[in-house]
Design a protein around this motif. Structure first.
Motif, mmCIF file in Angstrom:
data_model
loop_
_atom_site.group_PDB
_atom_site.id
_atom_site.type_symbol
_atom_site.label_atom_id
_atom_site.label_comp_id
_atom_site.label_asym_id
_atom_site.label_seq_id
_atom_site.Cartn_x
_atom_site.Cartn_y
_atom_site.Cartn_z
ATOM 1 N N THR A 1 35.864 33.342 56.174
ATOM 2 C CA THR A 1 35.414 33.015 54.824
ATOM 3 C C THR A 1 36.020 34.010 53.848
ATOM 4 N N VAL A 2 36.798 33.517 52.893
ATOM 5 C CA VAL A 2 37.515 34.387 51.962
ATOM 6 C C VAL A 2 36.578 34.865 50.857
ATOM 7 N N LEU A 3 36.602 36.170 50.622
ATOM 8 C CA LEU A 3 35.858 36.784 49.525
ATOM 9 C C LEU A 3 36.839 37.577 48.671
ATOM 10 N N HIS A 4 37.153 37.075 47.486
ATOM 11 C CA HIS A 4 37.967 37.857 46.557
ATOM 12 C C HIS A 4 37.100 38.980 45.988
ATOM 13 N N ARG A 5 37.609 40.187 46.027
ATOM 14 C CA ARG A 5 36.857 41.316 45.507
ATOM 15 C C ARG A 5 37.770 42.227 44.693
ATOM 16 N N PRO A 6 37.297 42.676 43.519
ATOM 17 C CA PRO A 6 38.092 43.573 42.672
ATOM 18 C C PRO A 6 37.890 45.021 43.095
ATOM 19 N N PRO A 7 38.683 45.940 42.579
ATOM 20 C CA PRO A 7 38.396 47.360 42.825
ATOM 21 C C PRO A 7 37.068 47.738 42.175
ATOM 22 N N LEU A 8 36.343 48.659 42.802
ATOM 23 C CA LEU A 8 35.082 49.101 42.205
ATOM 24 C C LEU A 8 35.319 49.720 40.832
ATOM 25 N N VAL A 9 36.419 50.471 40.722
ATOM 26 C CA VAL A 9 36.793 51.111 39.464
ATOM 27 C C VAL A 9 38.308 50.996 39.320
ATOM 28 N N PRO A 10 38.828 50.528 38.184
ATOM 29 C CA PRO A 10 40.286 50.470 37.998
ATOM 30 C C PRO A 10 40.914 51.851 38.098
ATOM 31 N N LEU A 11 42.155 51.902 38.559
ATOM 32 C CA LEU A 11 42.849 53.185 38.637
ATOM 33 C C LEU A 11 43.140 53.756 37.265
ATOM 34 N N PHE A 12 43.490 52.891 36.318
ATOM 35 C CA PHE A 12 43.915 53.330 34.996
ATOM 36 C C PHE A 12 43.050 52.667 33.927
ATOM 37 N N SER B 1 38.499 42.229 26.919
ATOM 38 C CA SER B 1 37.609 41.094 27.164
ATOM 39 C C SER B 1 37.685 40.087 26.023
ATOM 40 N N THR B 2 37.543 38.829 26.400
ATOM 41 C CA THR B 2 37.502 37.748 25.420
ATOM 42 C C THR B 2 36.271 36.892 25.695
ATOM 43 N N ALA B 3 36.122 35.850 24.888
ATOM 44 C CA ALA B 3 34.936 35.004 25.033
ATOM 45 C C ALA B 3 34.912 34.278 26.366
ATOM 46 N N ASP B 4 36.095 33.978 26.904
ATOM 47 C CA ASP B 4 36.149 33.235 28.162
ATOM 48 C C ASP B 4 36.449 34.124 29.362
ATOM 49 N N SER B 5 36.327 35.437 29.227
ATOM 50 C CA SER B 5 36.561 36.343 30.349
ATOM 51 C C SER B 5 35.465 36.187 31.393
ATOM 52 N N SER B 6 35.825 36.440 32.650
ATOM 53 C CA SER B 6 34.849 36.333 33.728
ATOM 54 C C SER B 6 33.903 37.524 33.701
ATOM 55 N N ALA B 7 32.753 37.354 34.320
ATOM 56 C CA ALA B 7 31.787 38.448 34.401
ATOM 57 C C ALA B 7 32.335 39.590 35.244
ATOM 58 N N THR B 8 33.135 39.272 36.250
ATOM 59 C CA THR B 8 33.749 40.308 37.076
ATOM 60 C C THR B 8 34.690 41.170 36.252
ATOM 61 N N PHE B 9 35.461 40.535 35.371
ATOM 62 C CA PHE B 9 36.372 41.288 34.515
ATOM 63 C C PHE B 9 35.596 42.184 33.553
ATOM 64 N N ASP B 10 34.519 41.689 32.995
ATOM 65 C CA ASP B 10 33.711 42.502 32.088
ATOM 66 C C ASP B 10 33.155 43.736 32.790
ATOM 67 N N GLU B 11 32.809 43.591 34.067
ATOM 68 C CA GLU B 11 32.330 44.740 34.825
ATOM 69 C C GLU B 11 33.444 45.762 35.039
#
Length: 685
Positions: free
Chosen positions: A288-299, A307-317
């Motif tokens: 089962t594939v789970l896409h996961r972002p880094p906990l904290v961006p490097l830069f 962020s924009t109005a249509d940005s994902s909640a993951t991106f906002d985090e």
């Protein structure tokens, strides 16, 4: 006429290139005009060629360091950074001059040792004094760079920033999948989450994808609901060779399973090119594939990727998380040292270990909520027998102190006492082979290829805070919290885990368990340090191998004979990890000339046997009905139905190299000798 011919020879003109009169004499005036005409044309052509070459080099340089397309860069994916100046690290090739001389005496030294010797390891050296380096207080965000005095490092910084930017752009529109908890049932046993991580995919990674398939089948055959293959095939017309099947386990277990693969955005199955093939293959066979972002961006997040109005909640985090080291203390032992660039730690993480900062994606195992336990295993791991007894203890189903004797618990200098009267939050093994100076108080990392935790979003958030604070001491390299470092993988998964459990977690909150590394996560490693600069198995003949064991134990004890994993028979281990023995998809010879040969050959043979059983299972006729009361994941989907595919499966079992060990899957030792597994019908692999 003589003077004319002499002048012509000086300019390397040939007589037949000159115009002639009918009597054969040379037209002197015409010749002189052509001489200057040809000379001017030659000079102009040369200048044009030089300009063209310079322009091509300029375009190539701009393309090389551009942020828009750095995936094709020849340095993309390089795991060891060129360090100098005040970085305090060098990249050392493991074959020193003395070893090269020894190998010249042994022209037939096995390929396995050569491959081990070409691995690169970071070795701390004396720190040079920073010269003309600005202090952090005088630096601005716009002018920061990573060792800007070297153009290669500048280009690598741009590559890292470009990769981070593309990752952000992916998450700007993509939402991370939610975990679907198992349905509650009193009739079925608990469901254990088995997790692995996919950070990249390319042609050279196809063998490791076979490892993911074999790993999944080793989980399946040791979990609740599995019926031994011999019983499943009793009424089938498919002919099986029992001598080619695995020897251990395969009779099911007391716990159900669900397999997850945490995927980085660069290896997402949504990518239509070959970078997405690995995830698509794993998805098709049961992961089962789970896409996961880094906990904290490097830069820091670029201004044009806000962020924009249509940005994902993951991106906002991600935007809210800031970047690695954004909350680093201004003073104290873990503060940024004078002359240390703000990009120093991010670039160190980017180039650390096998997989750089993507190794930290393993921390998302804490986010597999809904499952009581989650087990992380690398692709090159194999489950030999069920881990039911360990799961019982971790879940508090067996709280008797006598259980300790049956669990193979480690009793080493770093091992903590375990309270069996309450559930256990984490189980792990330590990587004593990565310790540079083995002593009782030397920092030791957790082995990143095997880890069992009780998922918790609160713990996952604490790891995010650790990365935001970025308290990793680089000069000198003392690691997380100024104490967990100076070993392989210290900046990522293997170093951040002990930092959390031993320094960050509230006292008494967790109840962690260090396991015997010869039983769980068996790597057939030597407990003693050798005279070779890197860990090596005990040689049968030191004079031939060129090194020998010392009396120094890697775990800091005086006597470590009770943890000699290189002499442990496979039947006594529960899980294996193919590090020292070599990868099965490399057709490894298994450490010849050492005492570990028998153990490695046994483990490798078991891996090929599990692959054989998996292919035989896929060859079974398709079931018309599915008994969902047992587990839908065990339904036979008959991946091999096409006659051409079935024919190729059998062809790939005819490798002549030691069929009793390699089961027909190797033509010769080495990467090129391995016969890759066939993917399901119609799926590219």
């Amino acid at each position: 006429q003589t003077d004319t011919i002499h002048n012509m020879s000086m300019w390397n003109f040939k007589m037949y290139s000159m115009p002639r009169r009918n009597n054969g004499t040379i037209a002197t005036s015409s010749r002189r005009q052509l001489k200057f005409k040809y000379f001017d044309l030659w000079v102009a052509s040369l200048c044009l060629l030089v300009c063209l070459v310079l322009q091509i080099e300029l375009l190539a340089y701009k393309f090389f360091v551009s942020d828009s397309d750095v995936e094709d860069s020849p340095v993309h994916g390089v795991q060891s950074v060129l360090r100098g100046g005040n970085d305090g690290l060098i990249t050392a090739v493991s074959v020193d001059k003395q070893t090269q001389k020894d190998q010249q005496k042994l022209p037939q030294l096995p390929q396995h040792h050569k491959k081990h010797d070409t691995n690169k390891v970071l070795i701390p050296v004396k720190q040079p004094t920073p010269v003309n380096q600005p202090t952090p207080a005088k630096q601005s965000e716009s002018s920061l760079s990573y060792e800007p005095t070297h153009s290669v490092r500048i280009s690598r910084l741009k590559i890292a920033r470009g990769k981070a930017r593309r990752r952000l752009m992916f998450w700007r529109k993509f939402e991370a999948e939610k975990i679907v908890p198992p349905s509650p049932s009193t009739d079925l046993p608990p469901e254990i989450a088995y997790v692995t991580t996919l950070t990249k995919c390319g042609r050279k990674d196809r063998g490791s994808i076979d490892g993911a398939a074999v790993l999944l089948h080793s989980i399946r055959r040791n979990s609740h609901g599995w019926i031994p293959l011999q019983s499943q095939s009793s009424s089938s017309s498919v002919d099986f060779d029992p001598s080619m099947l695995p020897r251990y386990g395969g009779t099911g277990g007391r716990y159900r399973y669900k397999a997850y693969v945490i995927v980085d955005s660069s290896a997402s199955p949504t990518i239509k090119s070959e970078e997405g093939d690995c995830a698509r293959f794993m998805q098709s066979i049961g992961w089962t594939v789970l896409h996961r972002p880094p906990l904290v961006p490097l830069f820091p997040v670029p201004s044009d990727v806000s962020s924009t109005a249509d940005s994902s909640a993951t991106f906002d985090e991600l935007v809210k998380a800031g970047y690695v080291g954004v909350q680093r203390p201004k003073t104290g032992d873990t503060a940024r040292q004078p002359g240390e660039h703000l990009n120093k730690l991010p670039m160190f993480l980017y180039n650390e270990g096998c997989c750089g900062d993507t190794e930290l994606l393993k921390l998302h195992i804490y986010g597999i909520v809904g499952h009581e336990l989650a087990v992380h295993l690398d692709f090159d791991s194999l489950i030999l027998r069920p881990m039911d007894d360990l799961f019982d203890v971790m879940l508090g189903k067996q709280n008797d102190d006598k259980v300790a004797s049956s669990l193979a618990i480690a009793k080493l200098p770093h091992s903590k006492p375990v309270d069996f009267s309450r559930p256990i939050d984490a189980a792990f093994t330590r990587d004593y082979n990565s310790v540079k100076h083995p002593e009782a108080n030397s920092p030791v990392g957790y082995q990143g290829g095997f880890f069992i935790v009780r998922p918790s979003l609160a713990v996952l958030e604490r790891y995010r805070k650790i990365l935001q604070r970025g308290e990793f001491t680089l000069n000198p390299r003392k690691g997380w919290g100024n104490k967990h470092g100076n070993f392989y993988g210290d900046a990522t998964f293997q170093g951040i885990l002990p930092y959390y459990y031993e320094d960050i977690a509230p006292p008494g909150e967790h109840n962690e368990l260090e396991l015997d590394r010869c039983i769980y996560n068996q790597m057939a490693d030597n407990p003693r340090k050798s005279t070779h600069r890197f860990p090596r198995a005990t040689p049968l003949n030191p004079n031939i191998m060129g090194y020998e064991d010392t009396n120094i134990c890697r775990d800091g004890r005086k006597d470590c004979s009770d943890t000699d994993c290189q002499r442990m028979h496979p039947k006594d281990s529960i899980t294996a990890h193919f590090t020292f023995c070599g990868k099965p998809w490399h057709c490894s010879p298994g450490l010849p000339g050492t005492v570990a040969l028998e153990t490695c050959i046994g483990l490798l043979s078991e891996w090929y046997g599990v692959r054989r059983e998996l292919e035989d299972w896929w060859l079974l006729p398709r079931k018309e009905t599915i008994d969902e009361s047992i587990d839908v994941s065990f339904s036979q989907r008959s991946f091999y139905r096409d006659e051409q595919t079935i024919s190729r499966v059998h062809i790939k079992r005819q490798g002549p190299l030691q069929p009793d060990v390699y089961k027909g899957y190797c033509d010769a030792k080495g990467n090129s000798g391995y016969l890759n597994m066939m993917g399901p019908d119609g799926l590219k692999k």
